[in-house]
Design an enzyme around this catalytic site. Structure first.
Site, PDB file in Angstrom:
ATOM      1  N   HIS A   1      -7.742  -1.273  14.698  1.00  0.00           N
ATOM      2  CA  HIS A   1      -7.700  -0.507  13.447  1.00  0.00           C
ATOM      3  C   HIS A   1      -7.494  -1.443  12.253  1.00  0.00           C
ATOM      4  O   HIS A   1      -8.232  -1.377  11.260  1.00  0.00           O
ATOM      5  CB  HIS A   1      -6.569   0.513  13.519  1.00  0.00           C
ATOM      6  CG  HIS A   1      -6.487   1.401  12.319  1.00  0.00           C
ATOM      7  ND1 HIS A   1      -7.042   2.664  12.278  1.00  0.00           N
ATOM      8  CD2 HIS A   1      -5.912   1.210  11.094  1.00  0.00           C
ATOM      9  CE1 HIS A   1      -6.821   3.203  11.096  1.00  0.00           C
ATOM     10  NE2 HIS A   1      -6.124   2.343  10.357  1.00  0.00           N
ATOM     11  N   GLU A   2      -6.513  -2.331  12.351  1.00  0.00           N
ATOM     12  CA  GLU A   2      -6.214  -3.218  11.222  1.00  0.00           C
ATOM     13  C   GLU A   2      -7.334  -4.229  10.995  1.00  0.00           C
ATOM     14  O   GLU A   2      -7.647  -4.572   9.852  1.00  0.00           O
ATOM     15  CB  GLU A   2      -4.880  -3.927  11.447  1.00  0.00           C
ATOM     16  CG  GLU A   2      -3.699  -3.007  11.682  1.00  0.00           C
ATOM     17  CD  GLU A   2      -3.579  -1.896  10.650  1.00  0.00           C
ATOM     18  OE1 GLU A   2      -3.844  -2.148   9.463  1.00  0.00           O
ATOM     19  OE2 GLU A   2      -3.211  -0.768  11.040  1.00  0.00           O
TER      20      GLU A   2
ATOM     21  N   GLU B   1      -2.846  -3.639   6.756  1.00  0.00           N
ATOM     22  CA  GLU B   1      -4.039  -4.471   6.885  1.00  0.00           C
ATOM     23  C   GLU B   1      -4.185  -5.542   5.822  1.00  0.00           C
ATOM     24  O   GLU B   1      -5.322  -5.956   5.520  1.00  0.00           O
ATOM     25  CB  GLU B   1      -5.280  -3.583   6.846  1.00  0.00           C
ATOM     26  CG  GLU B   1      -5.522  -2.846   5.518  1.00  0.00           C
ATOM     27  CD  GLU B   1      -4.926  -1.460   5.450  1.00  0.00           C
ATOM     28  OE1 GLU B   1      -5.347  -0.677   4.574  1.00  0.00           O
ATOM     29  OE2 GLU B   1      -4.042  -1.154   6.261  1.00  0.00           O
TER      30      GLU B   1
ATOM     31  N   ALA C   1       1.415  -0.566  11.010  1.00  0.00           N
ATOM     32  CA  ALA C   1       0.917  -1.878  10.597  1.00  0.00           C
ATOM     33  C   ALA C   1       0.312  -1.748   9.210  1.00  0.00           C
ATOM     34  O   ALA C   1       0.103  -0.647   8.698  1.00  0.00           O
ATOM     35  CB  ALA C   1      -0.122  -2.400  11.590  1.00  0.00           C
TER      36      ALA C   1
ATOM     37  N   GLU D   1       0.832  -1.203   0.000  1.00  0.00           N
ATOM     38  CA  GLU D   1       0.000   0.000   0.000  1.00  0.00           C
ATOM     39  C   GLU D   1       0.866   1.253   0.000  1.00  0.00           C
ATOM     40  O   GLU D   1       1.836   1.325   0.761  1.00  0.00           O
ATOM     41  CB  GLU D   1      -0.920   0.019   1.225  1.00  0.00           C
ATOM     42  CG  GLU D   1      -1.932   1.149   1.162  1.00  0.00           C
ATOM     43  CD  GLU D   1      -2.822   1.238   2.398  1.00  0.00           C
ATOM     44  OE1 GLU D   1      -3.988   1.626   2.253  1.00  0.00           O
ATOM     45  OE2 GLU D   1      -2.344   0.921   3.504  1.00  0.00           O
TER      46      GLU D   1
ATOM     47  N   GLU E   1      -9.838   4.635   5.810  1.00  0.00           N
ATOM     48  CA  GLU E   1      -9.042   5.004   6.980  1.00  0.00           C
ATOM     49  C   GLU E   1      -9.899   5.669   8.057  1.00  0.00           C
ATOM     50  O   GLU E   1      -9.664   5.467   9.253  1.00  0.00           O
ATOM     51  CB  GLU E   1      -7.884   5.913   6.573  1.00  0.00           C
ATOM     52  CG  GLU E   1      -6.818   5.238   5.734  1.00  0.00           C
ATOM     53  CD  GLU E   1      -6.115   4.086   6.446  1.00  0.00           C
ATOM     54  OE1 GLU E   1      -6.301   3.919   7.667  1.00  0.00           O
ATOM     55  OE2 GLU E   1      -5.382   3.344   5.764  1.00  0.00           O
TER      56      GLU E   1
END
Length: 601
Positions: free
Chosen positions: A348-349, A324, A322, A186, A371
């Site tokens: 979050h991930e 995802e 991190a 990403e 996000e």
């Protein structure tokens, strides 16, 4: 980094006003954005991928950084054309062959390269393809594992690690170096590992095989289908993935060990790390299972892959904690093994497994959708599994305040900020995308009610902001949580399509016993000409002096008109519990005292 947000409550007669105050001395300027000045970076719309069959061979176990690959792409023709354009960066293409689905060879010219846009173009000698045709493009290539922590890159750790101060304030690590190969794709780095359609909307299935040392293991997004060993080599083959964006693909070749937990339904959680760190994973494994189950139950949408792997990577992109990747989340090692905020990071991930992976923005200008929702659900997930942490209070004091700081400059950009070049896209991973978006989404979660908001997300299946607005529109109208004459699109787009945030100015007219509210865009620098050119739909609450309902965050009304007047027989609170993403000023003759609201969901 903690920043304190104070809520001032002004008392006069029977009127109370909550005011959020930010000191201009603590505001910082944004850097100028990276622009796109050299034409489009988008792939042409004449073809799209249906399936990738990817074979990677690496000798990372022996410290060899060269690798080779073969990728076969099933390509569907969208518009009549005689060429296929893909992304590739830093790959040495050896051969390229084009065939029909029946195996008939289709002659092509040598590939052409557009280095500025990372394009490789394959043109046929004679054939012109018709819409609906499917052809197979096979590319053999070589490359080196990268050193910059992007694409398919090399990482390492030390066995019997020892850190020694050299006497000049430098810490030197000694020990036996152990290599591994891992990925970070990403936003635009899959093209550094294999030729592909490296755009988020161009999803396809992936069949992945990796050849590696038999002393190492390979893992990827999907469970292992088979592992064949021949001498010192092994080939690990994985199950076919669902439709995925290239940036969510991942694979790791290492000698990592893992800690595992199998749920009552047979679902498998594993966390991978270098062997001497495995004892640190018990808490992380326990909370991972709890968070994934909690989010699935809250969203009423099951996690769709058959396993969840996580891995602690020694070398990681500097701007991220991190990544995802669907079914194989990678973390910067310190954040997974040592960080006290690990539950927030995991939440979050894991939220991205729905918002970003299952439902993917069609282009990077909608990055704030994935996000922002992931950041909002990192709060919800953490609050559900660790309710004593008062995570929403911390969010207001830290992340929401950070968004205000970033957004108070005239150089700030809208949530929907269209970019094309890789440099411009990467620059958009900022406080606006993460913290403004989550603050605005949180405000509307309360304004539309949590049940309606969740219902809208449950039906949200597509890839633009309009798709989200339409899903929320159906939900709020079914539930009656928004007036029938009002439009979610009109309300929400006033926040997503323009920069900045509003300052509400409240004045009392004693002669006619009314309160007047005006709004303008807030700037921490000298007042800008654009201050009065924008306006927002702002939810507000009314309270009486004898009935202050701080826990009711449903709006009593919406402020959009330039100068609405309200009767002062009632008190006005513009956003209970510091829910609103705006500031408030007053011109009221009053006595001030401090009050800190307890922030809840």
């Amino acid at each position: 980094m903690a920043r304190l947000i104070l809520v001032f409550v002004f008392m006069f007669s029977s009127i109370f006003i909550n005011i959020l105050v930010i000191s201009p001395l603590h505001l910082r300027k944004t850097s100028s954005s990276v622009g796109d000045n050299e034409g489009t970076y988008r792939l042409p719309n004449n073809t799209k991928p249906e399936a990738y069959d990817l074979f990677i061979s690496t000798d990372i176990a022996d410290g060899v950084f060269d690798f080779s690959g073969v990728v076969k792409i099933n390509v569907t023709i969208i518009e009549e054309s005689n060429q296929i354009t893909l992304h590739k960066y830093g790959l040495d293409i050896q051969t390229a062959d084009l065939t029909s689905t029946e195996g008939e060879a289709i002659p092509i010219h040598p590939p052409q390269y557009d280095l500025r846009r990372d394009f490789v173009i394959f043109k046929t000698v004679n054939d012109i393809f018709a819409p609906g045709e499917t052809i197979i493009l096979e590319i053999k290539y070589k490359a080196k594992l990268r050193e910059d922590n992007y694409g398919f890159y090399r990482s390492h750790y030390y066995i019997d690690e020892e850190n020694i101060d050299d006497g000049f304030d430098n810490i030197i690590t000694y020990g036996k170096k152990r290599w591994l190969a891992t990925t970070h794709f990403e936003p635009t780095y899959a093209r550094r590992a294999f030729p592909c359609y490296d755009e988020p909307a161009l999803k396809a299935t992936f069949d992945i095989q990796i050849s590696h040392s038999s002393n190492y293991t390979a893992i990827s997004n999907m469970p292992q289908m088979e592992r064949k060993i021949s001498g010192s080599r092994a080939i690990t083959r994985f199950q076919q993935s669902p439709l995925m964006s290239t940036y969510t693909v991942a694979f790791i070749v290492s000698d990592f060990s893992y800690k595992e937990k199998i749920g009552s339904n047979g679902f498998r959680h594993r966390i991978y790390a270098q062997p001497d760190k495995i004892d640190r994973l018990t808490f992380v494994l326990e909370k991972s299972e709890q968070i994934l189950t909690t989010l699935s139950n809250y969203l009423e949408v099951n996690y769709t892959l058959p396993k969840m792997d996580q891995a602690a990577i020694p070398n990681f992109p500097s701007f991220a904690a991190a990544m995802e990747n669907w079914g194989l989340i990678t973390y910067s090692r310190p954040f997974l093994l040592y960080d006290e905020e690990v539950v927030i990071i995991i939440s979050h991930e894991f939220a991205h497994q729905w918002f970003g992976n299952l439902v993917t923005p069609s282009w990077w200008n909608y990055l704030w959708l994935s996000e922002g929702l992931a950041t909002l659900f990192q709060l919800i997930g953490t609050d559900l599994v660790q309710p004593d942490r008062q995570i929403f209070t911390k969010f207001v004091r830290n992340e929401m305040h950070s968004a205000f700081l970033y957004d108070a400059s005239f150089r700030s950009q809208p949530l929907n900020a269209y970019k094309e070049s890789p440099a411009a896209i990467k620059a958009d991973f900022d406080d606006i995308v993460f913290y403004k978006s989550s603050s605005v989404l949180r405000m509307f979660m309360h304004a539309f009610t949590e049940n309606s908001f969740r219902k809208g997300l449950n039906a949200y299946k597509a890839v633009t902001d309009i798709d989200l607005f339409e899903s929320l529109e159906r939900a709020v109208k079914e539930d009656g949580s928004l007036d029938k004459e009002m439009s979610v699109k009109e309300i929400f787009s006033s926040w997503s399509d323009q920069s900045g945030f509003p300052l509400l100015i409240v004045t009392r007219n004693y002669s006619d016993n009314t309160i007047q509210i005006t709004q303008e865009r807030y700037f921490h620098e000298a007042k800008h000409a654009e201050a009065n050119l924008t306006s927002w739909w702002i939810p507000y609450n009314f309270d009486t002096a004898n009935n202050i309902a701080m826990n009711d965050t449903r709006p009593d009304g919406w402020q959009k008109e330039p100068n609405p007047k309200l009767s002062s027989q009632r008190s006005i609170k513009t956003g209970h519990q510091t829910i609103g993403y705006f500031l408030m000023d007053n011109k009221l003759d009053s006595i001030a005292f401090f009050m800190m609201n307890e922030i809840t969901r």
